[in-house]
Scaffold this motif. Structure first.
Motif, mmCIF file in Angstrom:
data_model
loop_
_atom_site.group_PDB
_atom_site.id
_atom_site.type_symbol
_atom_site.label_atom_id
_atom_site.label_comp_id
_atom_site.label_asym_id
_atom_site.label_seq_id
_atom_site.Cartn_x
_atom_site.Cartn_y
_atom_site.Cartn_z
ATOM 1 N N THR A 23 41.817 51.031 30.470
ATOM 2 C CA THR A 23 40.823 50.601 31.450
ATOM 3 C C THR A 23 40.440 49.169 31.125
ATOM 4 O O THR A 23 39.935 48.898 30.046
ATOM 5 C CB THR A 23 39.580 51.513 31.416
ATOM 6 O OG1 THR A 23 40.001 52.844 31.737
ATOM 7 C CG2 THR A 23 38.525 51.061 32.401
ATOM 8 N N HIS A 24 40.696 48.274 32.066
ATOM 9 C CA HIS A 24 40.403 46.855 31.844
ATOM 10 C C HIS A 24 39.057 46.454 32.432
ATOM 11 O O HIS A 24 38.464 45.480 31.985
ATOM 12 C CB HIS A 24 41.525 45.988 32.422
ATOM 13 C CG HIS A 24 42.830 46.234 31.731
ATOM 14 N ND1 HIS A 24 43.145 45.685 30.513
ATOM 15 C CD2 HIS A 24 43.883 47.017 32.059
ATOM 16 C CE1 HIS A 24 44.338 46.088 30.133
ATOM 17 N NE2 HIS A 24 44.798 46.911 31.053
ATOM 18 N N LYS A 25 38.595 47.197 33.420
ATOM 19 C CA LYS A 25 37.264 46.944 33.976
ATOM 20 C C LYS A 25 36.758 48.241 34.587
ATOM 21 O O LYS A 25 37.477 48.942 35.280
ATOM 22 C CB LYS A 25 37.299 45.855 35.046
ATOM 23 C CG LYS A 25 35.925 45.587 35.631
ATOM 24 C CD LYS A 25 35.933 44.486 36.660
ATOM 25 C CE LYS A 25 34.507 44.286 37.179
ATOM 26 N NZ LYS A 25 34.438 43.198 38.143
ATOM 27 N N GLU A 26 35.495 48.518 34.317
ATOM 28 C CA GLU A 26 34.837 49.684 34.888
ATOM 29 C C GLU A 26 33.378 49.292 35.074
ATOM 30 O O GLU A 26 32.705 48.939 34.107
ATOM 31 C CB GLU A 26 34.968 50.874 33.931
ATOM 32 C CG GLU A 26 34.494 52.170 34.495
ATOM 33 C CD GLU A 26 34.815 53.332 33.564
ATOM 34 O OE1 GLU A 26 35.438 54.284 34.028
ATOM 35 O OE2 GLU A 26 34.456 53.266 32.378
ATOM 36 N N SER A 27 32.910 49.303 36.289
ATOM 37 C CA SER A 27 31.565 48.827 36.554
ATOM 38 C C SER A 27 31.019 49.448 37.821
ATOM 39 O O SER A 27 31.772 49.783 38.736
ATOM 40 C CB SER A 27 31.583 47.297 36.707
ATOM 41 O OG SER A 27 30.314 46.816 37.084
ATOM 42 N N ALA A 28 29.713 49.584 37.872
ATOM 43 C CA ALA A 28 29.057 50.022 39.090
ATOM 44 C C ALA A 28 28.277 48.852 39.711
ATOM 45 O O ALA A 28 27.533 49.031 40.671
ATOM 46 C CB ALA A 28 28.102 51.173 38.790
ATOM 47 N N LYS A 29 28.454 47.663 39.153
ATOM 48 C CA LYS A 29 27.733 46.488 39.637
ATOM 49 C C LYS A 29 28.213 46.098 41.026
ATOM 50 O O LYS A 29 29.399 46.181 41.342
ATOM 51 C CB LYS A 29 27.913 45.303 38.685
ATOM 52 C CG LYS A 29 27.267 45.526 37.343
ATOM 53 C CD LYS A 29 27.498 44.342 36.435
ATOM 54 C CE LYS A 29 26.916 44.610 35.063
ATOM 55 N NZ LYS A 29 27.240 43.527 34.143
ATOM 56 N N ILE A 30 27.276 45.624 41.830
ATOM 57 C CA ILE A 30 27.588 45.116 43.165
ATOM 58 C C ILE A 30 27.446 43.601 43.140
ATOM 59 O O ILE A 30 26.406 43.088 42.714
ATOM 60 C CB ILE A 30 26.634 45.738 44.218
ATOM 61 C CG1 ILE A 30 26.894 47.244 44.299
ATOM 62 C CG2 ILE A 30 26.793 45.060 45.570
ATOM 63 C CD1 ILE A 30 25.963 47.994 45.196
ATOM 64 N N PRO A 31 28.490 42.867 43.574
ATOM 65 C CA PRO A 31 28.378 41.409 43.587
ATOM 66 C C PRO A 31 27.274 40.957 44.541
ATOM 67 O O PRO A 31 27.244 41.372 45.699
ATOM 68 C CB PRO A 31 29.747 40.927 44.067
ATOM 69 C CG PRO A 31 30.582 42.130 44.284
ATOM 70 C CD PRO A 31 29.755 43.346 44.070
ATOM 71 N N LEU A 32 26.371 40.155 44.037
ATOM 72 C CA LEU A 32 25.231 39.718 44.826
ATOM 73 C C LEU A 32 25.376 38.285 45.336
ATOM 74 O O LEU A 32 24.604 37.864 46.182
ATOM 75 C CB LEU A 32 23.954 39.843 44.003
ATOM 76 C CG LEU A 32 23.594 41.270 43.561
ATOM 77 C CD1 LEU A 32 22.418 41.256 42.613
ATOM 78 C CD2 LEU A 32 23.310 42.138 44.770
ATOM 79 N N ASP A 33 26.374 37.566 44.833
ATOM 80 C CA ASP A 33 26.510 36.149 45.192
ATOM 81 C C ASP A 33 26.894 35.948 46.661
ATOM 82 O O ASP A 33 26.650 34.887 47.219
ATOM 83 C CB ASP A 33 27.488 35.433 44.276
ATOM 84 C CG ASP A 33 28.857 36.106 44.215
ATOM 85 O OD1 ASP A 33 28.989 37.237 44.694
ATOM 86 O OD2 ASP A 33 29.782 35.478 43.681
ATOM 87 N N ALA A 34 27.467 36.941 47.315
ATOM 88 C CA ALA A 34 27.867 36.804 48.709
ATOM 89 C C ALA A 34 26.778 37.278 49.676
ATOM 90 O O ALA A 34 26.930 37.156 50.880
ATOM 91 C CB ALA A 34 29.147 37.580 48.959
ATOM 92 N N ILE A 35 25.677 37.817 49.148
ATOM 93 C CA ILE A 35 24.600 38.300 50.009
ATOM 94 C C ILE A 35 23.725 37.120 50.402
ATOM 95 O O ILE A 35 23.234 36.395 49.550
ATOM 96 C CB ILE A 35 23.777 39.398 49.297
ATOM 97 C CG1 ILE A 35 24.676 40.605 49.036
ATOM 98 C CG2 ILE A 35 22.553 39.771 50.123
ATOM 99 C CD1 ILE A 35 24.029 41.707 48.268
ATOM 100 N N ILE A 36 23.550 36.961 51.689
ATOM 101 C CA ILE A 36 22.740 35.852 52.199
ATOM 102 C C ILE A 36 21.342 36.364 52.453
ATOM 103 O O ILE A 36 21.144 37.309 53.235
ATOM 104 C CB ILE A 36 23.347 35.275 53.487
ATOM 105 C CG1 ILE A 36 24.766 34.772 53.210
ATOM 106 C CG2 ILE A 36 22.471 34.165 54.052
ATOM 107 C CD1 ILE A 36 25.557 34.414 54.435
ATOM 108 N N PRO A 37 20.350 35.745 51.797
ATOM 109 C CA PRO A 37 18.962 36.203 51.993
ATOM 110 C C PRO A 37 18.454 35.904 53.398
ATOM 111 O O PRO A 37 18.937 35.074 54.087
ATOM 112 C CB PRO A 37 18.166 35.429 50.960
ATOM 113 C CG PRO A 37 19.055 34.466 50.325
ATOM 114 C CD PRO A 37 20.438 34.689 50.846
#
Length: 154
Positions: free
Chosen positions: A140-154
């Protein structure tokens, strides 16, 4: 509505959910009470869905990861199969997918023997299942439940 500060707070919490509120406030430049109020609002809105501790599966002898592609013999079995798969202790994820298969399931087990026992005893015989294809992860090289937030426009 999510603004830039709320996105910063979410980003900080995704990295370390147990970070003290005072430290989050320092990083975003707000008073601790204002940060706490924003976090409570994000929780109430369902944006923050909960908090989890990530355990080290290797230290707990649960480092075997398998992905199961499951085909149903009849579409009406979808809900009952999804519920049964979700109830298994080894199950980490159950996804209803497009294509020839109905589900993609992620299991975590202690050994190939234990995985085989789970598949044979608890999955393959479920009413509505036609086929189970099991794939064991070699690494397993990556395992995450994180959601990328950089593409979310406020």
């Amino acid at each position: 509505m999510i603004d830039d500060i709320s996105l910063q707070i979410l980003s900080i919490l995704q990295e370390k959910a147990r970070i003290p509120n005072v430290e989050v406030a320092r990083q975003v430049g707000l008073a601790p009470s204002a940060v706490l109020e924003r976090i409570r609002k994000l929780e109430k809105q369902g944006i923050i869905d909960g908090y989890e501790v990530r355990l080290n599966p290797e230290k707990l002898h649960r480092d075997l990861v398998a992905f199961l592609q499951i085909t149903l013999d009849r579409p009406e079995a979808c809900t009952s199969v999804a519920e049964a798969l979700s109830a298994l202790p080894d199950t980490q994820e159950v996804h209803y997918i497009t294509g020839n298969d109905a589900f993609l399931v992620k299991l975590r087990s202690s050994s190939v023997t234990e995985l085989h026992r789970t598949v044979q005893k608890h999955i393959a015989g479920l009413p509505g299942i036609a086929r189970v294809h099991t794939h064991i992860a070699l690494a397993t090289h990556k395992e995450s439940a994180k959601i990328p937030l950089d593409a979310i426009i406020p």
